[in-house]
Design a protein around this motif. Sequence first.
Motif, mmCIF file in Angstrom:
data_model
loop_
_atom_site.group_PDB
_atom_site.id
_atom_site.type_symbol
_atom_site.label_atom_id
_atom_site.label_comp_id
_atom_site.label_asym_id
_atom_site.label_seq_id
_atom_site.Cartn_x
_atom_site.Cartn_y
_atom_site.Cartn_z
ATOM 1 N N UNK A 313 0.817 -1.173 -0.020
ATOM 2 C CA UNK A 313 -0.149 0.086 0.154
ATOM 3 C C UNK A 313 0.917 1.403 0.169
ATOM 4 N N UNK A 314 1.944 1.231 0.852
ATOM 5 C CA UNK A 314 2.705 2.467 0.831
ATOM 6 C C UNK A 314 3.582 2.393 -0.340
ATOM 7 N N UNK A 315 4.111 1.450 -0.853
ATOM 8 C CA UNK A 315 4.718 1.348 -2.278
ATOM 9 C C UNK A 315 3.879 1.953 -3.173
ATOM 10 N N UNK A 316 2.732 1.531 -3.305
ATOM 11 C CA UNK A 316 1.881 1.951 -4.255
ATOM 12 C C UNK A 316 1.776 3.735 -4.467
ATOM 13 N N UNK A 317 1.599 4.372 -3.389
ATOM 14 C CA UNK A 317 1.554 5.722 -3.310
ATOM 15 C C UNK A 317 3.071 6.375 -3.782
ATOM 16 N N UNK A 318 3.861 5.824 -4.012
ATOM 17 C CA UNK A 318 5.147 6.540 -4.396
ATOM 18 C C UNK A 318 5.004 7.064 -5.853
ATOM 19 N N UNK A 319 4.693 5.966 -6.808
ATOM 20 C CA UNK A 319 4.504 6.599 -8.140
ATOM 21 C C UNK A 319 3.451 7.485 -8.240
ATOM 22 N N UNK A 320 2.185 7.168 -7.344
ATOM 23 C CA UNK A 320 1.050 8.124 -7.427
ATOM 24 C C UNK A 320 1.142 9.531 -6.862
ATOM 25 N N UNK A 321 1.980 9.681 -5.778
ATOM 26 C CA UNK A 321 2.133 11.184 -5.437
ATOM 27 C C UNK A 321 3.227 11.908 -6.401
ATOM 28 N N UNK A 323 4.540 11.148 -9.473
ATOM 29 C CA UNK A 323 4.196 11.029 -11.127
ATOM 30 C C UNK A 323 2.583 11.303 -11.431
ATOM 31 N N UNK A 324 1.806 10.907 -10.495
ATOM 32 C CA UNK A 324 0.488 10.862 -10.584
ATOM 33 C C UNK A 324 -0.035 9.524 -11.487
ATOM 34 N N UNK A 325 0.927 8.636 -11.326
ATOM 35 C CA UNK A 325 0.882 7.371 -11.965
ATOM 36 C C UNK A 325 0.343 6.246 -10.919
ATOM 37 N N UNK A 326 -0.975 5.840 -10.850
ATOM 38 C CA UNK A 326 -1.183 4.960 -9.864
ATOM 39 C C UNK A 326 -0.599 3.745 -10.015
ATOM 40 N N UNK A 327 -0.257 3.144 -8.793
ATOM 41 C CA UNK A 327 0.233 1.651 -8.635
ATOM 42 C C UNK A 327 -0.595 0.706 -8.779
ATOM 43 N N UNK A 328 -1.800 0.731 -8.391
ATOM 44 C CA UNK A 328 -2.777 -0.231 -8.198
ATOM 45 C C UNK A 328 -4.182 0.522 -8.237
ATOM 46 N N UNK A 329 -5.386 -0.264 -8.212
ATOM 47 C CA UNK A 329 -6.553 0.191 -8.475
ATOM 48 C C UNK A 329 -7.056 1.295 -7.343
#
Lengths: 501, 156
Positions: A313-321, A323-329
């Motif tokens: 969950x934490x990992x998925x937020x890295x690209x999300x915050x 680059x704005x690219x989500x790591x999962x749904x």
Amino acid sequence: MDLLTLAAAAAKLVFDPYVLVVMVGAAAFGLFVGAIPGLTATMATALLVPITFFMPPVPAVAAIVTATAMAIFSGDIPGALLRIPGTPASAAYTDEAYQMTLKGQSEQALGAGLVFSAIGGLFGTAVLIAAAPALAEIALKFSSFEYFWLVILGLSAAVFIGSNSVLKAIIALLIGLLVGCVGLDNPGGYPRFTFGNTELMGGISMIPMMVGMFAISEILRFVVNTDPPARVLVQRLGNVFAGMWALTKKYPTQILRGSVLGTAVGIMPGAGADMASWMSYALSKKLSKEPEKFGTGHVEGIVESGAANNSALGGAWIPALVFGIPGDSITAIAIGVLYLKGLNPGPTLFLNSPENVYAIFLVFIVANIIMVPLGWLAIRLSTNILRVPGNILMPIILLFCAVGAFAINNTVFGVTITLAFGLLAYVMEENGFPVAPAILGVVLGTMLEENFVTSMIKANGNPLVFFERPISASLGVLTIIILFWPLATWLVRRLRARPVY
Amino acid sequence: MRIHDALSGLLLALLAVAILVTVSQYPPIPGQNVGPSAFPGLVAMLLLGCSLLLIWRGLRGERMPLVVMGAWTRSTPHLINFLLVIASLLFYIFCSTFLGFIITGVLILAVLFYALGVRQVLVLPIAIIATLVIHTVFYKFLRVPLPWGLLQGLHW
């Protein structure tokens, strides 16, 4: 601003009574939804969004982060007691946990799930805090070319990781991209695919669409399910924390390995907590000293993949915050919320409102800590939660979805979108088209088109410009390798299979 | 409901062609070579390619009927449940403004509870309580203007 002032500003934002109440409420909601089989963590997020729509940015994000962390853990509860995973992220070790229950060790199975989920979650958070600001510094130098490749890279990873049929995943992605094209929001400001409908001018509203794809499709699956209801193995649960310290001392490598793998899988676009937990369980079995015990009620795999699914969950937020690219749904939904709240994800977020970014970090830490007492409470109440009848719950969720979809724009058109996408997602999943790439396609479509068009205009007909800058060139080459990898392996296999004369 | 890959491929290919025809009529941006049609056009081309591949793969793959309905479609109660979920949302879309949220909500919940086999004495009470709770959350706390409809005179 230096780190200390930032941390103080973030603490002021998070340790506000309103935010804390929201977090506890979201935690209870997440634990409940995760513990009910058939209601997933993604659905918990989708159901929360219409409510967070009316909140300020920090509590809105806090609600989503807390609810998902809790739901990923509490999916273990029905897994251990009913042999039905509450969320897909628990599916990898459901059999193991159920075997432990049969042996009378359900408190140890659930305790390990809880304690090592929290540890994994904190590990993922630590990586998020360390990596995101540093990556944002680099991302500031990115031009449209780098973003173009990055989005393509993210989307291709989403297609190739975790789908049984790459072709169907690509089709799902393309459908998502086309859905993202609807409306006025394009280079020419021309109304595309609106069929003269004024409500479609602004594009397909993200929230009603997600409520449809993740909640309505789930309700449809519930009402047509012909399997008989599962029975709870009612038994008294002992102290779930007993023996956890011994397990920590016994399996330190496993905990670390699960957390690292989980975070890494989380960072990869398209792969989330469920993928992390499957991979981690498999790895744990492979590297274990006693692999023959796996599947017979052995706690080792639960320790490792329990840590993995929450660290993802934490990992998925890295690209999300960054680059704005989500790591999962789940982060795909969260990104939608960030945009609605004016916290447009991307490197500039770290420049313009660093206190909000640090508040999100802090929320992650608080969520993983309160998970332990609240999770303990959920385990205590588990036999009651599992008795909540689905035939009462599901219609209420349906009505909630309708109101939530209505509430975004105060028109019933939102409900129409919810219904249409609910049916679409149901038919897609029945036929092996994964839904996650479609969601990523919709979320990233606008960004991809913007960077594509800007780059094309800058390139002025010369495609080599896409490879002129060093980072963009490496990203481009990497993307092309990933895209053509399956084709290349297929060709090699064909050539090898050809008989030699 | 499982649709044969060749058939879903065909439907997707038709969709792709329809999109290509639609975007070909979009006006270009003067002086630019990429306009509003460039991106959806490209995506539709890829979709066309993928659907042709899906048709080809479907034709080569295992033989199965064009459409296989799930086991539940042969069970009348389950079929009714499925249709009721869709009908409830359609009912909400078309009637909630006129009837108001509370009447619509109670009706939808009561019918679904009844169909899903909730004990009959509980059907109406739970439907009413749940609707009022949702109404309070959205109308009072979140200030969503849920319609009152027929109950306009009673609004609180």
